[in-house]
Scaffold this motif. Sequence first.
Motif, PDB file in Angstrom:
ATOM      1  N   ALA A   8      -0.655   9.229  -2.806  1.00 43.17           N
ATOM      2  CA  ALA A   8      -1.361  10.500  -3.019  1.00 43.17           C
ATOM      3  C   ALA A   8      -2.771  10.436  -2.453  1.00 43.17           C
ATOM      4  CB  ALA A   8      -1.394  10.829  -4.504  1.00 43.17           C
ATOM      5  N   LEU A   9      -3.484   9.335  -2.689  1.00 36.74           N
ATOM      6  CA  LEU A   9      -4.826   9.182  -2.122  1.00 36.74           C
ATOM      7  C   LEU A   9      -4.783   9.177  -0.604  1.00 36.74           C
ATOM      8  CD1 LEU A   9      -6.490   6.512  -4.430  1.00 36.74           C
ATOM      9  CD2 LEU A   9      -7.213   8.874  -4.096  1.00 36.74           C
ATOM     10  N   ARG A  10      -3.769   8.512  -0.072  1.00 37.33           N
ATOM     11  CA  ARG A  10      -3.628   8.467   1.380  1.00 37.33           C
ATOM     12  C   ARG A  10      -3.376   9.855   1.958  1.00 37.33           C
ATOM     13  NH1 ARG A  10       0.656   5.786   4.854  1.00 37.33           N
ATOM     14  NH2 ARG A  10      -0.556   5.337   6.708  1.00 37.33           N
ATOM     15  N   ALA A  11      -2.598  10.669   1.255  1.00 37.91           N
ATOM     16  CA  ALA A  11      -2.331  12.033   1.712  1.00 37.91           C
ATOM     17  C   ALA A  11      -3.602  12.880   1.672  1.00 37.91           C
ATOM     18  CB  ALA A  11      -1.249  12.662   0.853  1.00 37.91           C
ATOM     19  N   ILE A  12      -4.414  12.709   0.648  1.00 38.18           N
ATOM     20  CA  ILE A  12      -5.677  13.460   0.561  1.00 38.18           C
ATOM     21  C   ILE A  12      -6.611  13.062   1.684  1.00 38.18           C
ATOM     22  CG2 ILE A  12      -7.751  13.773  -0.843  1.00 38.18           C
ATOM     23  CD1 ILE A  12      -5.893  13.563  -3.307  1.00 38.18           C
ATOM     24  N   LEU A  82      -5.787   1.898   2.691  1.00 37.99           N
ATOM     25  CA  LEU A  82      -4.768   2.291   1.722  1.00 37.99           C
ATOM     26  C   LEU A  82      -3.365   1.968   2.221  1.00 37.99           C
ATOM     27  CD1 LEU A  82      -6.220   5.707   0.507  1.00 37.99           C
ATOM     28  CD2 LEU A  82      -5.961   3.632  -0.858  1.00 37.99           C
ATOM     29  N   ALA A  83      -3.147   2.119   3.521  1.00 41.42           N
ATOM     30  CA  ALA A  83      -1.837   1.787   4.085  1.00 41.42           C
ATOM     31  C   ALA A  83      -1.562   0.287   3.963  1.00 41.42           C
ATOM     32  CB  ALA A  83      -1.772   2.224   5.551  1.00 41.42           C
ATOM     33  N   LEU A  84      -2.559  -0.521   4.259  1.00 41.30           N
ATOM     34  CA  LEU A  84      -2.376  -1.968   4.133  1.00 41.30           C
ATOM     35  C   LEU A  84      -2.177  -2.381   2.686  1.00 41.30           C
ATOM     36  CD1 LEU A  84      -4.993  -3.243   6.718  1.00 41.30           C
ATOM     37  CD2 LEU A  84      -2.511  -3.279   6.921  1.00 41.30           C
ATOM     38  N   TRP A  85      -2.898  -1.761   1.774  1.00 34.02           N
ATOM     39  CA  TRP A  85      -2.745  -2.064   0.362  1.00 34.02           C
ATOM     40  C   TRP A  85      -1.335  -1.718  -0.116  1.00 34.02           C
ATOM     41  CZ3 TRP A  85      -5.571   0.802  -4.156  1.00 34.02           C
ATOM     42  CH2 TRP A  85      -5.438   0.082  -5.331  1.00 34.02           C
ATOM     43  N   ARG A  86      -0.837  -0.569   0.354  1.00 31.36           N
ATOM     44  CA  ARG A  86       0.506  -0.143  -0.017  1.00 31.36           C
ATOM     45  C   ARG A  86       1.565  -1.103   0.528  1.00 31.36           C
ATOM     46  NH1 ARG A  86       3.205   5.773   1.049  1.00 31.36           N
ATOM     47  NH2 ARG A  86       5.088   5.347  -0.116  1.00 31.36           N
ATOM     48  N   LEU A  87       1.342  -1.603   1.744  1.00 30.47           N
ATOM     49  CA  LEU A  87       2.280  -2.553   2.329  1.00 30.47           C
ATOM     50  C   LEU A  87       2.298  -3.873   1.563  1.00 30.47           C
ATOM     51  CD1 LEU A  87       1.908  -2.139   6.189  1.00 30.47           C
ATOM     52  CD2 LEU A  87       3.911  -1.680   4.796  1.00 30.47           C
ATOM     53  N   THR A  88       1.152  -4.317   1.087  1.00 27.67           N
ATOM     54  CA  THR A  88       1.123  -5.572   0.340  1.00 27.67           C
ATOM     55  C   THR A  88       1.795  -5.450  -1.021  1.00 27.67           C
ATOM     56  OG1 THR A  88      -1.068  -5.080  -0.555  1.00 27.67           O
ATOM     57  CG2 THR A  88      -0.986  -6.376   1.477  1.00 27.67           C
ATOM     58  N   LEU A  89       1.799  -4.246  -1.589  1.00 23.88           N
ATOM     59  CA  LEU A  89       2.432  -4.051  -2.886  1.00 23.88           C
ATOM     60  C   LEU A  89       3.938  -3.844  -2.794  1.00 23.88           C
ATOM     61  CD1 LEU A  89      -0.126  -1.745  -4.685  1.00 23.88           C
ATOM     62  CD2 LEU A  89       0.248  -4.174  -5.045  1.00 23.88           C
ATOM     63  N   ALA A  90       4.397  -3.330  -1.669  1.00 23.82           N
ATOM     64  CA  ALA A  90       5.838  -3.014  -1.532  1.00 23.82           C
ATOM     65  C   ALA A  90       6.655  -4.232  -1.193  1.00 23.82           C
ATOM     66  CB  ALA A  90       6.027  -1.959  -0.468  1.00 23.82           C
TER      67      ALA A  90
END
Length: 90
Positions: A8-12, A82-90
């Motif tokens: 959601a933050l990434r979309a904003i 945010l994209a890198l953070w999301r990749l590390t969590l997935a």
Amino acid sequence: MLLFLIGALRAIVEMLGLALLGLAAMSVLAGSRRHDNVIYRLFELVTRAPRRLVATCLPASTPPVVSGVLCFVVLFVIWMGLALWRLTLA
């Protein structure tokens, strides 16, 4: 839940970046009459807060174009982070 919040933050941030690009395009296309354009005023309203935030970090004599470009760069870096953070969590 955290992945959803990051998305959601990434979309904003993405929406703000695209609005900045639209603001720049309308500025070039509409020229001096850009302030009469409704779409330009909408883009200006949406991007006002991030542009002001970046402008407070810059000297007062900085032209608005420079602060707009710097605002886009900051938003892009946040978006990539945010994209890198999301990749590390997935």
